[in-house]
Design an enzyme around this catalytic site. Sequence first.
Site, PDB file in Angstrom:
ATOM      1  N   HIS A 123       0.867  -1.187   0.000  1.00  0.00           N
ATOM      2  CA  HIS A 123       0.000   0.000   0.000  1.00  0.00           C
ATOM      3  C   HIS A 123       0.897   1.229   0.000  1.00  0.00           C
ATOM      4  CE1 HIS A 123      -3.836   2.111   1.631  1.00  0.00           C
ATOM      5  NE2 HIS A 123      -3.034   3.006   1.055  1.00  0.00           N
ATOM      6  N   LYS A 130      -9.060  -0.634  -6.200  1.00  0.00           N
ATOM      7  CA  LYS A 130      -9.158   0.031  -4.896  1.00  0.00           C
ATOM      8  C   LYS A 130     -10.529   0.669  -4.730  1.00  0.00           C
ATOM      9  CE  LYS A 130      -7.911   1.737  -0.932  1.00  0.00           C
ATOM     10  NZ  LYS A 130      -6.645   2.428  -0.640  1.00  0.00           N
ATOM     11  N   HIS A 134      -4.598  -0.795   5.837  1.00  0.00           N
ATOM     12  CA  HIS A 134      -4.240   0.037   7.000  1.00  0.00           C
ATOM     13  C   HIS A 134      -5.227  -0.132   8.162  1.00  0.00           C
ATOM     14  CE1 HIS A 134      -7.150   2.605   5.033  1.00  0.00           C
ATOM     15  NE2 HIS A 134      -6.282   3.142   4.183  1.00  0.00           N
ATOM     16  N   ASP A 162       1.283   2.673   3.521  1.00  0.00           N
ATOM     17  CA  ASP A 162       0.394   3.810   3.258  1.00  0.00           C
ATOM     18  C   ASP A 162       1.188   5.111   3.283  1.00  0.00           C
ATOM     19  OD1 ASP A 162      -1.955   5.154   2.660  1.00  0.00           O
ATOM     20  OD2 ASP A 162      -2.654   5.265   4.728  1.00  0.00           O
ATOM     21  N   HIS A 222     -10.408   0.725   1.508  1.00  0.00           N
ATOM     22  CA  HIS A 222     -10.236   1.727   2.551  1.00  0.00           C
ATOM     23  C   HIS A 222     -11.445   1.591   3.465  1.00  0.00           C
ATOM     24  CE1 HIS A 222      -8.850   5.765   4.086  1.00  0.00           C
ATOM     25  NE2 HIS A 222     -10.025   5.621   4.664  1.00  0.00           N
ATOM     26  N   HIS A 235       1.585   5.336  -1.743  1.00  0.00           N
ATOM     27  CA  HIS A 235       1.210   6.514  -2.525  1.00  0.00           C
ATOM     28  C   HIS A 235       2.477   7.143  -3.100  1.00  0.00           C
ATOM     29  CE1 HIS A 235      -3.003   6.747  -1.087  1.00  0.00           C
ATOM     30  NE2 HIS A 235      -2.495   6.223   0.016  1.00  0.00           N
TER      31      HIS A 235
END
Length: 331
Positions: free
Chosen positions: A13, A94, A169, A239, A131, A15
């Site tokens: 995970h 996602k 997460h 994350d 999420h 970004h």
Amino acid sequence: MDSLTIRRPDDWHLHLRDDDMLRAVAPSSSVMGRAIVMPNLVPPVVTKADAVAYRDRIRAAGFSNPLMTLYLTEDTDPADVVAAHAEGVITAVKLYPAGATTNSASGVRDFDAVRPALAAMEEAGVPLCLHGEVTDREIDIFDRESAFLDKRLEPLRKAHPSLKLTLEHVTTKDAVDYVRAHDLGATITVQHLMLDRNDMLVGGMRPHYYCLPILKRARHRDALLEAATTDDRFFLGTDSAPHPLHAKEAECCAAGCFTAPLALPAYATVFDEAGALDRLEAFASLNGPRHYGLPPNDDTVTLVRGTPDIPPKVGDVAVFDPARPLTWTLQ
């Protein structure tokens, strides 16, 4: 033990953003063999063509093995998703509840509207990353994850029992218990293993600890640590979420912690403190590939006891401060 060699880890995970930010932060994750890259750009990565183009930009920026995802919307074309997965363009899709986190305005409001896409994914074996928060106004922000389990995840799981799910997460004992009860996969971040909400709030608000899902009570952090160090259903997902300083140190600050530059030393420190260094390889390098049906990496990395040299910033992005010394560094 003064050194530890493990198979090269993956980040399930991550970004990376785009453009100048992408080029600045991509090298920070170079220790990872692979990374599932989040699709919440502006505009989001919603089609196979979008994913191909973004993958090319990531590779050009210095991260060689991104695992791409598509952003599920109420207009997602099921055939495009299935084709993207069959051709090896994407690893997963996602699902963001609308308004849950950074750049989630295009996320799902009406879960019935995405049933055709979910059904096609279930049939074709396309994994879904979640999420896990309910964003209804009446739900307290500290209860969003727990509410998601009952209001969204349980109906979704019952409607699509063969859909491979990853609850990303996780931040609560409730989520840990749910993953175990239903044999799902789940990622755990650096910050949720190292901190609780007192670290963010006591003595003043620390914006660089603000993330979504938000930090929870210490008892929830303890449940995450127990899960990470004992249970193969849980695995590494940082994350890591870079934001420029002006967005973090603002009247209304952005959500996310930029942990990529110190992630593996931080995880190693936490596992060492828990007397569980022998479990780090499973968490960081084996459980994620097993969940996604991929082979573990063939090469290794070595950590040695010592204090890592971590820069305070990468470009205009502040690196996460773990609030205590790290005791392991990459050789």
